[in-house]
Design an enzyme around this catalytic site. Structure first.
Site, PDB file in Angstrom:
ATOM      1  N   LYS A  35      16.512  36.892  64.421  1.00 44.32           N
ATOM      2  CA  LYS A  35      18.017  37.500  64.900  1.00 44.32           C
ATOM      3  C   LYS A  35      17.953  38.723  64.327  1.00 44.32           C
ATOM      4  CE  LYS A  35      20.248  35.548  60.972  1.00 44.32           C
ATOM      5  NZ  LYS A  35      21.194  34.701  60.364  1.00 44.32           N
ATOM      6  N   ARG A 137      32.181  27.434  57.942  1.00 49.87           N
ATOM      7  CA  ARG A 137      32.124  28.756  59.152  1.00 49.87           C
ATOM      8  C   ARG A 137      31.957  28.060  60.355  1.00 49.87           C
ATOM      9  NH1 ARG A 137      27.440  33.139  57.814  1.00 49.87           N
ATOM     10  NH2 ARG A 137      26.180  31.244  58.955  1.00 49.87           N
ATOM     11  N   TYR A 268      27.768  66.603  48.382  1.00 44.73           N
ATOM     12  CA  TYR A 268      29.321  66.269  48.579  1.00 44.73           C
ATOM     13  C   TYR A 268      29.983  65.931  47.276  1.00 44.73           C
ATOM     14  CZ  TYR A 268      28.524  67.005  53.771  1.00 44.73           C
ATOM     15  OH  TYR A 268      28.173  67.626  54.774  1.00 44.73           O
ATOM     16  N   MET A 316      24.825  62.313  55.508  1.00 47.82           N
ATOM     17  CA  MET A 316      24.495  61.840  56.859  1.00 47.82           C
ATOM     18  C   MET A 316      22.940  61.725  57.183  1.00 47.82           C
ATOM     19  SD  MET A 316      25.780  62.550  60.662  1.00 47.82           S
ATOM     20  CE  MET A 316      27.468  61.954  60.460  1.00 47.82           C
TER      21      MET A 316
HETATM   22  C1  PLP Z   1      20.087  33.907  59.434  1.00 44.25           C
HETATM   23  C2  PLP Z   1      20.066  32.255  59.333  1.00 44.25           C
HETATM   24  C3  PLP Z   1      19.108  31.900  58.845  1.00 44.25           C
HETATM   25  C4  PLP Z   1      18.075  32.557  58.000  1.00 44.25           C
HETATM   26  O1  PLP Z   1      18.510  32.681  56.615  1.00 44.25           O
HETATM   27  P1  PLP Z   1      17.895  33.445  55.596  1.00 44.25           P
HETATM   28  O2  PLP Z   1      18.443  33.404  54.397  1.00 44.25           O
HETATM   29  O3  PLP Z   1      17.560  34.738  56.079  1.00 44.25           O
HETATM   30  O4  PLP Z   1      16.337  32.705  55.476  1.00 44.25           O
HETATM   31  C5  PLP Z   1      18.858  30.386  58.855  1.00 44.25           C
HETATM   32  N1  PLP Z   1      19.903  29.512  59.501  1.00 44.25           N
HETATM   33  C6  PLP Z   1      20.879  30.376  60.228  1.00 44.25           C
HETATM   34  C7  PLP Z   1      22.011  29.358  60.967  1.00 44.25           C
HETATM   35  C8  PLP Z   1      21.189  31.548  60.120  1.00 44.25           C
HETATM   36  O5  PLP Z   1      21.895  32.292  60.756  1.00 44.25           O
END
Ligand code: PLP
Length: 371
Positions: A35, A137, A268, A316
């Site tokens: 992802k 969640r 800055y 930046m």
């Molecule tokens: C992002 C995610 C993972 C991977 O988690 P890591 O800590 O990067 O191994 C696994 N399961 C779900 C549902 C996730 O959203």
């Protein structure tokens, strides 16, 4: 030459980390989590390299991203981690053989509606029924799981069913125990209802931290993410300790050098004041490249392989580095922001965040180079 910042992606290190990940499990299949553009590393690039290493599947969020992998010729199972967002995605998921999470009843209803409207549809997909085991969640309440599972079983477009959950504290001292108790309770409900069904249950529970620390969470599928990219999810055990290698190296050059007298300030807000005569290097990397603006003076950084520190505020397009211990540094000197020789976990810790955020934030204007 163009602006010197680039992110080098070491695909051999990625494959090595995948083999390390496999070494933690004995019987599980692995969904490589790709992802967020593979945590900033480039989804298709990463997926292809893991395909070469015989990964079992991929997990991502958006159906568009899953389609991109299909179009790249990747035929492994792809799990959509938040499931389907709308009815029009059901058909695509079926046609393209994407596995879906179901984490609330509306997602079950999308599948049921499709069956009503396409009574003779022959394709099937795997479904991962997500349980809220305590993270609060996504996921169904534990007591709703059995009934929803049975409804999914009755759905003719559903092939294999898996129970899924996600751990909130696998990387913390508290661990997975409390959430595993909830999962055991759910499994027990199945056994009471139908012993055989209960014994055949399949599960997908573990993220990187759980893969590394809690073998009791492994089951049929695991979901490694950050460990593939060479970062440790734990604050008390380094990536090196687990023999995980950095995949991304963010590097740039010095594009300016200033000679400061005592009392002069840099950047800055003038938040850093030179305590003595010193040289300051200016690096072509700023928050518009994805380097965190909240990195304070003292964040580790390498100049020509020598570890030094950032000074003052990140702007930046630039940041400043201390050259007091790097007398040889010159215009064009090599700078490593994180990666080889400077673990991203150390940089993240110094800026009060985690490696995940740094990797994902690398901006589109940073050129990606495969090495
Ligand atoms: C992002 C995610 C993972 C991977 O988690 P890591 O800590 O990067 O191994 C696994 N399961 C779900 C549902 C996730 O959203």
């Amino acid at each position: 030459m163009s602006r010197p910042i680039q992110a080098e992606i070491d695909l051999a290190a990625l494959q090595h980390n995948f083999f390390r990940t496999q070494a933690f499990t004995t019987h599980s299949r692995h969904f490589a989590v790709v992802k967020a553009n593979a945590y900033g590393h480039g989804q298709v690039r990463v997926a292809r390299a893991l395909h070469q290493a015989n990964v079992d599947g991929f997990a991502t969020l958006r159906i568009e991203d899953a389609l991109e992998m299909r179009q790249a010729g990747l035929n492994e199972p792809i799990l959509l981690l938040e499931g389907l967002f709308s009815y029009d995605e059901v058909k695509t998921a079926l046609e393209q053989q994407m596995s879906v999470v179901v984490h609330h009843h509306e997602q079950l209803q999308l599948l049921q509606k499709f069956v009503v409207e396409h009574p003779d549809y022959s394709q099937k997909i795997d479904v991962f029924l997500k349980i809220n085991s305590g993270m609060n969640r996504l996921g169904l309440a534990p007591k709703e799981v059995l009934e929803t599972y049975l409804q999914l079983q009755d759905c003719p477009i559903v092939r294999d069913l898996f129970l899924m959950t996600h751990f909130a504290l696998a990387d913390e001292p508290e661990g997975v125990q409390a959430q595993m108790e909830v999962m055991y309770w759910v499994m027990e409900q199945f056994k009471r209802y139908d012993l055989k069904l209960g014994e055949q249950l399949r599960c997908c529970l573990a993220n990187s931290a759980a893969i590394m620390r809690y073998p009791e969470t492994h089951y049929d599928w695991v979901r490694p993410g950050v460990m593939l990219y060479g970062s440790s999810p734990f604050t008390n055990q380094t990536a090196e300790y687990f023999d995980l290698r950095p995949v991304m190296t963010l590097r740039s050059h010095l594009i300016g050098i200033q000679e400061l007298r005592p009392g002069e300030r840099v950047g800055y807000g003038g938040v850093y004041t030179a305590p003595e005569r010193m040289r300051v290097g200016i690096v072509a990397c700023g928050y518009a490249d994805g380097y965190p603006r909240h990195a304070e003076t003292g964040t580790p950084i390498l100049v020509d392989g020598i570890r030094t520190q950032t000074l003052g505020r990140v702007s930046m397009d630039m940041l400043c580095v201390d050259l007091r211990h790097v007398p040889e540094a010159h215009l064009g000197s090599d700078v490593i922001l994180w990666g080889r020789g400077l673990p991203i976990d150390q940089v993240a810790a110094a800026c009060g965040t985690i490696s995940y955020e740094l990797m994902c934030a690398v901006a589109p204007r940073v050129k990606i180079v495969e090495i």
